[in-house]
Design an enzyme around this catalytic site. Structure first.
Site, short mmCIF file in Angstrom:
data_model
loop_
_atom_site.label_atom_id
_atom_site.label_comp_id
_atom_site.label_asym_id
_atom_site.label_seq_id
_atom_site.Cartn_x
_atom_site.Cartn_y
_atom_site.Cartn_z
N GLY A 32 46.66 39.11 41.39
CA GLY A 32 46.17 40.36 40.82
C GLY A 32 44.67 40.39 40.76
O GLY A 32 43.98 39.56 41.38
N GLY A 33 44.16 41.32 39.96
CA GLY A 33 42.72 41.53 39.89
C GLY A 33 41.97 40.33 39.34
O GLY A 33 40.81 40.12 39.66
N MET A 34 42.62 39.53 38.47
CA MET A 34 41.93 38.40 37.87
C MET A 34 42.13 37.10 38.63
O MET A 34 41.48 36.10 38.33
CB MET A 34 42.39 38.21 36.41
N ASP B 71 44.18 44.88 26.50
CA ASP B 71 44.61 45.22 27.86
C ASP B 71 46.13 45.21 27.94
O ASP B 71 46.71 44.65 28.87
CB ASP B 71 44.01 44.24 28.86
N ALA C 127 52.43 45.17 33.08
CA ALA C 127 52.29 43.90 33.81
C ALA C 127 51.97 42.73 32.90
O ALA C 127 52.12 41.57 33.29
CB ALA C 127 51.20 44.05 34.88
N GLU D 22 45.11 34.38 40.83
CA GLU D 22 46.45 34.04 41.27
C GLU D 22 47.19 33.29 40.17
O GLU D 22 46.57 32.60 39.36
CB GLU D 22 46.39 33.15 42.52
N VAL D 23 48.51 33.41 40.18
CA VAL D 23 49.36 32.64 39.26
C VAL D 23 50.30 31.79 40.10
O VAL D 23 50.97 32.30 41.01
CB VAL D 23 50.17 33.55 38.32
N GLU E 109 52.97 28.30 29.63
CA GLU E 109 54.40 28.07 29.81
C GLU E 109 54.89 28.88 31.00
O GLU E 109 54.41 30.00 31.26
CB GLU E 109 55.18 28.44 28.55
N LYS F 289 47.23 29.81 36.02
CA LYS F 289 46.51 31.01 36.44
C LYS F 289 45.13 30.58 36.91
O LYS F 289 44.33 30.04 36.13
CB LYS F 289 46.40 32.02 35.30
#
Length: 738
Positions: free
Chosen positions: A20-22, A141, A145, A24-25, A94, A40
């Site tokens: 996403g914008g911030m 925020d 999502a 990867e996970v 987690e 993350k």
């Protein structure tokens, strides 16, 4: 990024599960604790910033991540760790098994969710927000999502304390031509859009937007142009959800519209009120819904890593000037390095006395910052690193302030604590002894901080098996605390808890149980019945009752702890699951194996979902399941379970780990009950040999294994060999006084 990527030698990235914008996970494995986690990886810091600016941003990241890591609620995603790696920032959380609400809507082809699901999600999110808002934390925020619904229907909010960093670090998108920093405009409150100060009611507005979309299939202002969306939030009254979907109950329609009020004062006062309105509306409408989560208590909750800690107040820094530390001090790379000498060079004699007389505010602020960094590392369980920080700070403080200054002794106290946590109990004992002596000189023998150090001395003595000496110290410290702080001060109760625990190690079980019951009752009065420290003492009560053979009472106590922890920490919290395991032990001891078997089946399923198939606690639960299959004479199933658990324990823990040997013995027990005595003899013999190597030939468990072997020889008709082995065991018991 290759799937073999290893962060700091600990977190192995396995599968990319989101982008996403911030950043990867990744699904990952914590190699140190052998558990599955989510990592993350945040995007690298935006280029072009000055080093001083990026240093402040990194410090803000650490501060916000610590906030997220301190949150303990079943409706908030747990943050385990954070840091910096190869120029980027990362979070370890987690690993959740479920879908976020945006994915659920996609799965449903953007059709609205069932009304019961919308209400259930709303109530769970309200409970989580009520807890976090009481801690003074606003999400800022909230969007579909960032809200996960797990496979068991539990709802969790993600990214507390982190999403707000986006605008500063350069993660968020910007509206073309507007200069308004933002993430997704569909869920922003009017005050956010105006750039005004926001509080908890901004989160309530965002939740209203989320619920509107879940209930109708589209957000309240579903427009293609981002600026038009913002204007809608600011100026336009949304259409009632029931105009889109007539079947929606009236109470839900009213709640959502109240959440979407333009002025914060016109929204519900707080998330607690929202939860009550939802529950009342659901009840009045006759909808079954899920259970209404209990509002978070206002008593402070402690994270699970504090269980068993015995620290009291830290040093008050009575001699240090009041300083506002430099927010950029103490960042990575500076924590263990001594600060630059702030004094002019001079003769050898000019020196230390002058330096001690007038240490600069900047030098003291840097040391304070580094001390705080050490505490943060400890909270994350990184004890070895924390110890190095405290050792360096203690040396600098002794140089600048003197060896008996409270700040110096505070750093040495923390050194002792890290030594204890890294298994160096003897070194910790020496350190705590020196701190206690220094504090007695500078603060007085009955000062709370002196008593803290003496209490830690007793704790470490217990760790070293010197329980009688520990008992003497605990008794003296308890008398001083009761005299100076009162019988129900939290520190006094902590000392009494530790004394009760130590009494059980001395074999004084009745006294231990009675004292633990008194402490549990007092903690319930002072801290509340659901406070983690109260539940820790109740757990100790249950354990003592079990040692006394009072299994009916132990079972009731363990059940009470499990219920309390489920409310305070969540059903899937490790401490809750540990209490459920002990319920199974108690049921088995009472001969109620069918109930124990059912409990262990559920516990295994929960452990598999939460921790994975190879987690040691999952294997412990499976072992309990196998034991109870055997008690019900279902030996083929018991043997199969024991073999599978044994194979996994060999791979995860090693062939001679004590838990592995317990499983190998369980395999032998099953073989014996099935009449396969030659195979059983071979396994019993190997277990006995391994226990002798690991524990010593005269250890009770090693002797028990030799007795197992002798019994097996008898079953095979090899009586003389069995008699000779029994004699050897008896001689070892006598020589070892067992």
């Amino acid at each position: 990024m290759a799937d073999t990527r290893l962060i700091h030698g600990r977190y192995r990235l396995l599968d990319l599960i989101g982008r996403g914008g911030m950043g990867e996970v990744w699904a990952a494995r914590d190699e140190s604790l052998e558990r599955r986690v989510a990592v993350k990886l945040l995007k690298p810091l935006a280029p072009g910033h000055e080093e001083s600016f990026t240093r402040v941003l990194r410090e803000r990241f650490r501060r916000e991540a610590r906030v997220a890591a301190a949150l303990q609620h079943r409706g908030v995603t747990v943050v385990h760790d954070f840091g910096e790696y190869e120029g980027g920032l990362y979070l370890v959380m987690e690993l959740l098994d479920g879908r976020n609400l945006s994915q659920l809507l996609d799965d449903n082809r953007q059709r609205p969710l069932a009304v019961e699901d919308v209400v259930d999600i709303a109530e769970q999110v309200a409970a989580a927000l009520d807890y976090t808002h009481q801690q003074g934390i606003v999400h800022r925020d909230l969007k579909p999502a960032n809200i996960m619904r797990l496979t068991d229907a539990t709802v969790k909010i993600c990214d507390f304390g982190i999403a707000r960093l986006g605008a500063d670090i350069g993660f968020t998108s910007r509206l073309t031509g507007t200069g308004v920093a933002m993430g997704t405009p569909h869920y922003m409150s009017p005050e956010q859009i105006a750039g005004a100060e926001v509080d908890h009611r901004s989160d309530l507005y965002s939740l209203g937007c989320v619920l509107y979309e879940l209930a109708t299939g589209a957000p309240p202002f579903d427009l293609d142009d981002a600026w038009a969306v913002l204007v809608g939030h600011r100026d336009t009254v949304p259409r009632p959800p029931r105009e889109h979907r007539a079947e929606l109950p009236g109470f839900l329609d009213r709640v959502v519209l109240d959440l979407l009020a333009k002025e914060p004062d016109q929204r519900p006062d707080d998330a607690g009120e929202l939860g009550r309105r939802l529950a009342a509306g659901r009840a009045a409408a006759g909808r079954p819904g899920g259970p209404v989560p209990r509002a978070a208590r206002r008593t402070p909750r402690l994270p699970s890593w504090t269980e068993g800690m015995t620290t009291g107040h830290k040093a008050t820094r009575a001699f240090s000037p009041a300083i506002d530390p430099d927010p950029t001090a103490g960042l990575t790379g500076e924590w263990t390095a001594p600060p630059a000498d702030p004094y002019r060079a001079g003769g050898a004699s000019a020196s230390r006395e002058a330096e001690r007389a007038a240490p600069t505010a900047k030098a003291l602020a840097a040391l304070d910052s580094r001390h705080g960094a050490g505490l943060s590392l400890g909270r994350l369980g990184r004890w070895a690193e924390a110890g190095e920080v405290h050792r360096a700070v203690a040396a600098e403080r002794a140089h600048l302030l003197g060896p008996d200054h409270p700040d110096t002794l505070a750093s040495r106290y923390e050194m002792g604590f890290t030594l204890s946590r890294t298994g160096r109990a003897a070194d910790a004992l020496r350190e705590f002894g020196k701190v206690a002596e220094g504090r007695a000189r500078s603060l007085g023998p009955d000062h709370p901080e002196t008593l803290d150090a003496r209490q830690e001395t007793a704790y470490v003595l217990g760790r070293l098996g010197r329980h009688f000496e520990a008992h003497q110290v605990y008794v003296a410290v308890l008398a001083a605390r009761e005299r100076t702080q009162g019988p129900e001060d939290p520190d006094t109760l902590r000392c009494r808890h530790n004394l009760a625990f130590n009494l059980s190690r001395l074999g004084r079980l009745e006294e231990s149980c009675a004292m633990a019951q008194d402490v549990a009752a007092a903690r319930a009065r002072v801290l509340g019945p659901g406070h983690p420290e109260t539940l820790v003492t109740q757990y100790e009560v249950a354990y003592a009752l079990g040692l006394l053979g009072r299994w009916v009472e132990a079972l009731a106590a363990y059940r009470e702890v499990a219920r309390g922890r489920a409310v305070a920490l969540g059903r899937d919290h490790p401490d809750t699951l540990a209490a459920r395991y002990e319920i199974g032990i108690s049921l088995g001891r009472l001969g109620r194996s069918p109930e124990a078997l059912e409990l262990y089946r559920e516990l295994v399923a929960d452990r598999l979902r939460v921790s994975g198939p190879e987690d040691p606690e999952t294997l412990r639960a499976r072992h309990g399941l196998g034991v109870n299959l055997g008690r019900l004479a279902r030996w083929e199933e018991a043997l199969k379970e024991a073999r599978e658990v044994c194979a996994l324990r060999i791979r995860v823990l090693g062939p001679e780990h004590l838990d592995t040997l317990v499983s190998r013995r369980e395999v032998a027990v099953g073989l014996g009950w099935l009449g396969r005595w030659p195979e059983a003899l071979d396994v019993y013999r190997k277990v006995a040999e391994a226990r002798e190597r690991v524990l010593g030939a005269d250890h009770p468990d090693a002797l028990a294994s030799r007795n197992d072997e002798a019994n097996c020889l008898e079953q095979l008709g090899r009586g003389p060999e069995a008699v000779e082995l029994y004699r050897k065991v008896a001689a070892l018991r006598r020589s070892g006084h067992h």
